[in-house]
Design an enzyme around this catalytic site. Structure first.
Site, PDB file in Angstrom:
ATOM      1  CG  HIS A 174      -2.048  -0.222 -12.558  1.00  0.00           C
ATOM      2  ND1 HIS A 174      -2.451   0.268 -11.341  1.00  0.00           N
ATOM      3  CD2 HIS A 174      -1.579   0.847 -13.268  1.00  0.00           C
ATOM      4  CE1 HIS A 174      -2.222   1.584 -11.311  1.00  0.00           C
ATOM      5  NE2 HIS A 174      -1.689   1.948 -12.461  1.00  0.00           N
ATOM      6  CG  HIS A 209      -2.270   5.307  -9.556  1.00  0.00           C
ATOM      7  ND1 HIS A 209      -3.067   5.994 -10.435  1.00  0.00           N
ATOM      8  CD2 HIS A 209      -1.386   4.595 -10.324  1.00  0.00           C
ATOM      9  CE1 HIS A 209      -2.698   5.713 -11.673  1.00  0.00           C
ATOM     10  NE2 HIS A 209      -1.686   4.870 -11.631  1.00  0.00           N
ATOM     11  CG  HIS A 222       3.029   2.838 -13.008  1.00  0.00           C
ATOM     12  ND1 HIS A 222       3.008   3.605 -11.877  1.00  0.00           N
ATOM     13  CD2 HIS A 222       1.760   2.860 -13.500  1.00  0.00           C
ATOM     14  CE1 HIS A 222       1.788   4.080 -11.686  1.00  0.00           C
ATOM     15  NE2 HIS A 222       0.997   3.646 -12.664  1.00  0.00           N
ATOM     16  CD  GLU A 223       0.501   1.602 -16.946  1.00  0.00           C
ATOM     17  OE1 GLU A 223      -0.590   1.095 -16.624  1.00  0.00           O
ATOM     18  OE2 GLU A 223       0.752   2.819 -16.789  1.00  0.00           O
TER      19      GLU A 223
END
Lengths: 96, 511
Positions: free
Chosen positions: B125, B131, B121-122
């Site tokens: 980014h 998101h 997930h990170e």
């Protein structure tokens, strides 16, 4: 049973994750009810839980769930390196 | 999916684990590598691991406040955060070291938070994805321990491919299978990336067991030495960063000094022009008639500041009148304007202030209508003109850091009627019930947008508005927009000392 969420917790959460502007860190308690309700609705919509605009049990559960620290709203532009000079803790500029 | 921030201009990116000496470093590196391979397999991106603080993506484990302004919160709630692509900290992914992490990629939540999923997930980014509200997406902000298996959900795949394109084109039926290059091979191609240590010596029937042990021992020592070197390099980098930070702070101070000097010279010039152009005028409103003469012929010990050309150390409404402090002097401005005979020595009003008073840093009237002076590392509370018992007290008794040398400004913000103190780049809020600094402080002055750091003074005027002062100018603050009402400062002397405009001066609007 989920522990009830205080209004302060709610404010902080909404500001932390960009549902309310961070400037409300100082002026949060002067927000209109409508703005707060809108922010809660926006959070509920993003979290895929029933959109009620109220701090109900589903919202309280969502608030307790572990999550990523990056904000949810595109317009907020948080965690952009461009913002670092403003947001890097206590004005310390950091450069690699 | 949401694309946020800039995208990387290159598709070959480097990454590095900063906490090389953490106990599970090898597992972390493996998991990060796995997470990156998922993004790699679904886009044109390639990643290689390096040991360098110049890597595009730095993987960091940190706890609580860790220098980027986004502090972690201990176990639970916020697990990690990452910065969108860009220079410096851009692309970096930070993980909360206080979490219980499961570095084995298991689906069993009881073993801790699945690091692989959070890393996946990170790193999204880090590559430019924001998101998503799709609950199946990797980029859904709330933690879910989903099975990864090298595949990306459609939402994330569409997002990453919009940014960096898909891995390969669709070929015809006779296209030969492409050869693949593993990440490991790519990593090894770097000169400064050390050989991956063998976990155990490879079995070789021609060598005896003793020699294998020797090699193992040598390998262990080499690793130890390498770790030590890394640690030394890290410390050197830290020292270098600190030197750079100090250099920047010094540059900031120098700019500030130059700005003050520039404004002072400008004002001197303007003042000379004003004197020459106002000689025909009979009077100047609220100008202290004897003041200029006093200024030029005063005793060298305590020269009085020029009413129309000075910056303010402190300013406050006291008992409905405006008090402006500069050096050991003050001006007093009532309903009829500037009182005659001012500026006068501050100690003529508050004689309990130090005899060698050189300046007052900040002043405000508290809710009990006491007058609070901040001078250096101490503060004085007066009931009218009488020093309250037990004062002065050190700033630290308010809960401020013992290292704090002074306060820049103190004011009661009209927006919420709370009391604030500022110093340098920081500000604090006082809890009116305990008389102590509130727990969530200090915070960065940048919240008072447009005001900057190291202000001279601030106060709330009778119009309820807050005004900030620096050098010879001031800003009115717009509480609703949380920023200054005008980006350029206006001349303090005109508004607060009611000094006349000289013939050559024009308003901002006219300018």
């Amino acid at each position: 049973k989920t522990k009830p969420v205080s209004q302060d917790d709610m404010y902080n959460y909404l500001m932390q994750f960009d549902y309310l502007p961070k400037s409300n860190l100082e002026s949060g308690n002067l927000l209109s009810d409508q703005k707060l309700t809108d922010a809660i609705r926006s959070l509920q919509s993003f979290g895929n839980i029933p959109v009620t605009g109220q701090i109900d049990s589903a919202t309280a559960r969502l608030l307790k769930q572990p999550r990523c620290g990056v904000g949810d709203q595109k317009s907020a532009n948080s965690f952009s390196p461009d913002n670092l000079y403003h947001d890097s803790g206590y004005g310390v500029r950091v450069r690699r | 999916y949401v694309l946020q921030g800039p995208k990387w201009s290159r598709t070959d990116l480097t990454w590095s684990l900063v906490n090389q000496t953490m106990p599970d470093a090898s597992k972390v590196r493996m998991m990060v590598s796995r997470a990156l391979s998922v993004w790699e397999n679904n886009s044109k991106l390639t990643f290689r691991e390096v040991y360098s603080d110049q890597a595009d993506i730095q993987i960091v484990f940190a706890r609580l406040q860790h220098g980027d302004g986004y502090k972690f919160d201990g176990p639970g709630q916020v697990l990690a955060h990452a910065f969108y692509p860009g220079e410096g900290r851009g692309g970096d992914a930070h993980f909360d070291a206080d979490e219980t992490w499961d570095f084995d990629g298991g689906a069993d939540d009881s073993r801790g938070t699945n690091f692989l999923n959070v890393a996946l997930h990170e790193l999204g980014h880090s590559l430019g994805l924001g998101h998503s509200s799709d609950t199946n997406a990797i980029m859904f902000p709330w933690y879910q321990n989903n099975e990864v298996n090298g595949q990306l959900p459609d939402d994330d795949r569409h997002g990453i491919q919009e940014l960096y394109g898909s891995k390969e084109k669709t070929w015809g039926p006779y296209r030969p299978r492409p050869t693949t290059t593993t990440t490991t091979t790519t990593m090894r191609s770097l000169n400064y990336y050390p050989e991956k240590p063998a976990n155990r010596p490879r079995y070789n029937p021609n060598k005896d067991w003793e020699r294998a042990r020797e090699r193992q021992e040598l390998e262990r020592r080499r690793q130890e030495q390498e770790r030590q070197e890394q640690e030394d390099r890290r410390r050197e980098r830290e020292r270098q960063r600190e030197r750079e930070r100090e250099q920047e702070r010094e540059q900031e101070r120098e700019r500030d000094r130059q700005e003050r000097e520039r404004v002072r010279l400008e004002m001197e010039r303007a003042n000379r022009e004003r004197i020459t152009t106002t000689t025909r005028r009979s009077t100047r409103p609220y100008q202290n008639g004897g003041h200029r003469q006093n200024h030029h012929h005063s005793k060298p010990r305590k020269p009085k500041p020029d009413t129309c050309m000075t910056y303010y150390d402190a300013i406050s409404m006291i008992r409905g009148e405006l008090f402006i402090f500069r050096g050991p002097f003050l001006w007093r401005i009532g309903a009829s304007g500037l009182y005659p005979g001012y500026p006068t020595e501050t100690r003529r009003h508050w004689s309990a202030l130090p005899e060698n008073l050189t300046k007052v840093d900040a002043v405000y009237e508290n809710k009990q209508r006491q007058i609070v002076f901040f001078i250096g590392r101490q503060y004085y509370v007066f009931n009218s003109v009488n020093l309250a018992p037990g004062f002065p007290k050190p700033l630290a008794s308010l809960g401020l850091p013992p290292t704090l040398t002074h306060i820049d400004a103190s004011f009661v913000w009209g927006h919420n009627n709370r009391t604030y103190l500022t110093s340098g780049t920081l500000y604090w809020r006082i809890d009116d019930y305990t008389g102590q600094v509130e727990l969530d402080y200090p915070r960065d002055m940048s919240i008072w947008s447009g005001v900057g750091y190291n202000i001279d003074a601030a106060f709330q005027y009778v119009d309820g508005k807050t005004y900030f002062f620096k050098n010879l100018g001031y800003w009115e603050f717009n509480d609703d927009r949380m920023k200054v009402a005008h980006a350029r400062t206006k001349l303090s002397s005109r508004k607060w000392m009611q000094c006349a405009r000289n013939a050559n001066e024009v308003d901002d609007e006219q300018r």
